[in-house]
Design an enzyme around this catalytic site. Sequence first.
Site, PDB file in Angstrom:
ATOM      1  N   HIS A   1      22.560 -29.813 -15.861  1.00  0.00           N
ATOM      2  CA  HIS A   1      22.320 -28.369 -15.990  1.00  0.00           C
ATOM      3  C   HIS A   1      22.774 -28.002 -17.408  1.00  0.00           C
ATOM      4  O   HIS A   1      23.958 -28.061 -17.727  1.00  0.00           O
ATOM      5  CB  HIS A   1      23.135 -27.587 -14.962  1.00  0.00           C
TER       6      HIS A   1
ATOM      7  N   ASN B   1      26.944 -38.111  -7.023  1.00  0.00           N
ATOM      8  CA  ASN B   1      26.258 -37.136  -7.887  1.00  0.00           C
ATOM      9  C   ASN B   1      27.263 -36.095  -8.402  1.00  0.00           C
ATOM     10  O   ASN B   1      28.117 -35.634  -7.645  1.00  0.00           O
ATOM     11  CB  ASN B   1      25.179 -36.428  -7.034  1.00  0.00           C
TER      12      ASN B   1
ATOM     13  N   GLU C   1      29.835 -33.868  -6.190  1.00  0.00           N
ATOM     14  CA  GLU C   1      30.861 -33.041  -6.848  1.00  0.00           C
ATOM     15  C   GLU C   1      32.255 -33.156  -6.241  1.00  0.00           C
ATOM     16  O   GLU C   1      32.915 -32.155  -5.988  1.00  0.00           O
ATOM     17  CB  GLU C   1      30.410 -31.568  -6.850  1.00  0.00           C
TER      18      GLU C   1
ATOM     19  N   ASP D   1      17.983 -28.625 -15.587  1.00  0.00           N
ATOM     20  CA  ASP D   1      17.371 -27.374 -16.042  1.00  0.00           C
ATOM     21  C   ASP D   1      18.077 -26.982 -17.332  1.00  0.00           C
ATOM     22  O   ASP D   1      19.188 -27.437 -17.605  1.00  0.00           O
ATOM     23  CB  ASP D   1      17.372 -26.246 -14.986  1.00  0.00           C
TER      24      ASP D   1
ATOM     25  N   GLU E   1      19.238 -32.998 -11.490  1.00  0.00           N
ATOM     26  CA  GLU E   1      19.064 -31.540 -11.306  1.00  0.00           C
ATOM     27  C   GLU E   1      18.803 -30.831 -12.626  1.00  0.00           C
ATOM     28  O   GLU E   1      19.297 -29.726 -12.853  1.00  0.00           O
ATOM     29  CB  GLU E   1      20.321 -30.933 -10.651  1.00  0.00           C
TER      30      GLU E   1
END
Length: 340
Positions: free
Chosen positions: A217, A181, A138, A248, A246
Amino acid sequence: MIRNDGHDGAHLRDISRAAGIPIGCAVDVDVLRQSERYREVVRREFNMCVAENHFKAPWVWTGPETYDFSSTDYLADFAIKNDILLRGHALIWHSAIPSWLENGSFSKEEVRELLKRYIQALVGRYRGVVSTWDVVNEAIDDEGSCPWRDTFWLNTLGRGYIADAFRWAHEADPTAKLYYNDYEAEDLGPKSNSVYSLVRELLDDTVPIHGVGYQYHLIAGWRAGQHNRDCIQRIVDLGLEWQVTECDIRIQLEDADDVSEKRDAQAEGYWDVARLCRTLPRCEGLVMWGFTDAYSWIPGFRKGWGEALIFDEAYAPKPAYFALRSALCDHSVRSVAICI
Ligand code: XIL
């Protein structure tokens, strides 16, 4: 489109092996230590894992040259014993800086030297064990106008810290795959353009970077589009690999009446993510940010949202689990006995 094919014996891990895409989850190492039930699901369903927090600097980097490897060792042992690939997340992240460092009065040169030693101690310890490192997490700003996020690392070291970190990690383990990432870089737009420019620049400067991690996400109702494929394809065209790191897909819980409808919409999202991995080249992993709604960061970070994972709080598989399993099978491309 969403089917439970009724092949009840097949777990994600078995299907993943046949599909050639590791399937993983983030684990809470404290829960992993305490709960056999939790360990049992990780062993049964996944062949890749990552620590949700315990590989981050505040947990490991206890002082300028002191490290606590107790939880990282525990997870590494668990992964080795169970034949699970281990991701290392994340060497550098603005949201996970030890307070002794951030509040200390170190010079630029001291911070640079300490960071190098930290990265090499951690990466070197798990040489040949951690298969992929998120080296920098990030670092790009959300707005797009100024590509760099305003962080301690940028302010202290200047933007050269990114290339340095990749080089130091590579020296410590030349066999590990090194990733950049980020979140909300899955779409074409200013942010993913900045990610693209960054990694292209690193490659031009012969920095050892091997892939891009897309966090994914998402919100229930999301469906993949051509822009998602184009966004990944241009990274692949640079010669890089990629992973979903990651995933979800959260549900708004305000209106409990339609949760089952939202679970179906969520399942379609998981289906789409798996199909991106299955159909685009060079997907080296599909990792979810947890597996049971009993342990998910979403309710704590997004008020009114939850239910983001593929098992419910009682560890029962949700429609998303079956969608994912089904999407990983591709009857038209190769014959996967367990999927028939
Ligand atoms: C989150 C964890 O899930 C939380 O438990 C922690 O308090 C904060 O970090 N992007 C990332 C992850 O790269 O490291 C974050 O994990 C979630 C967002």
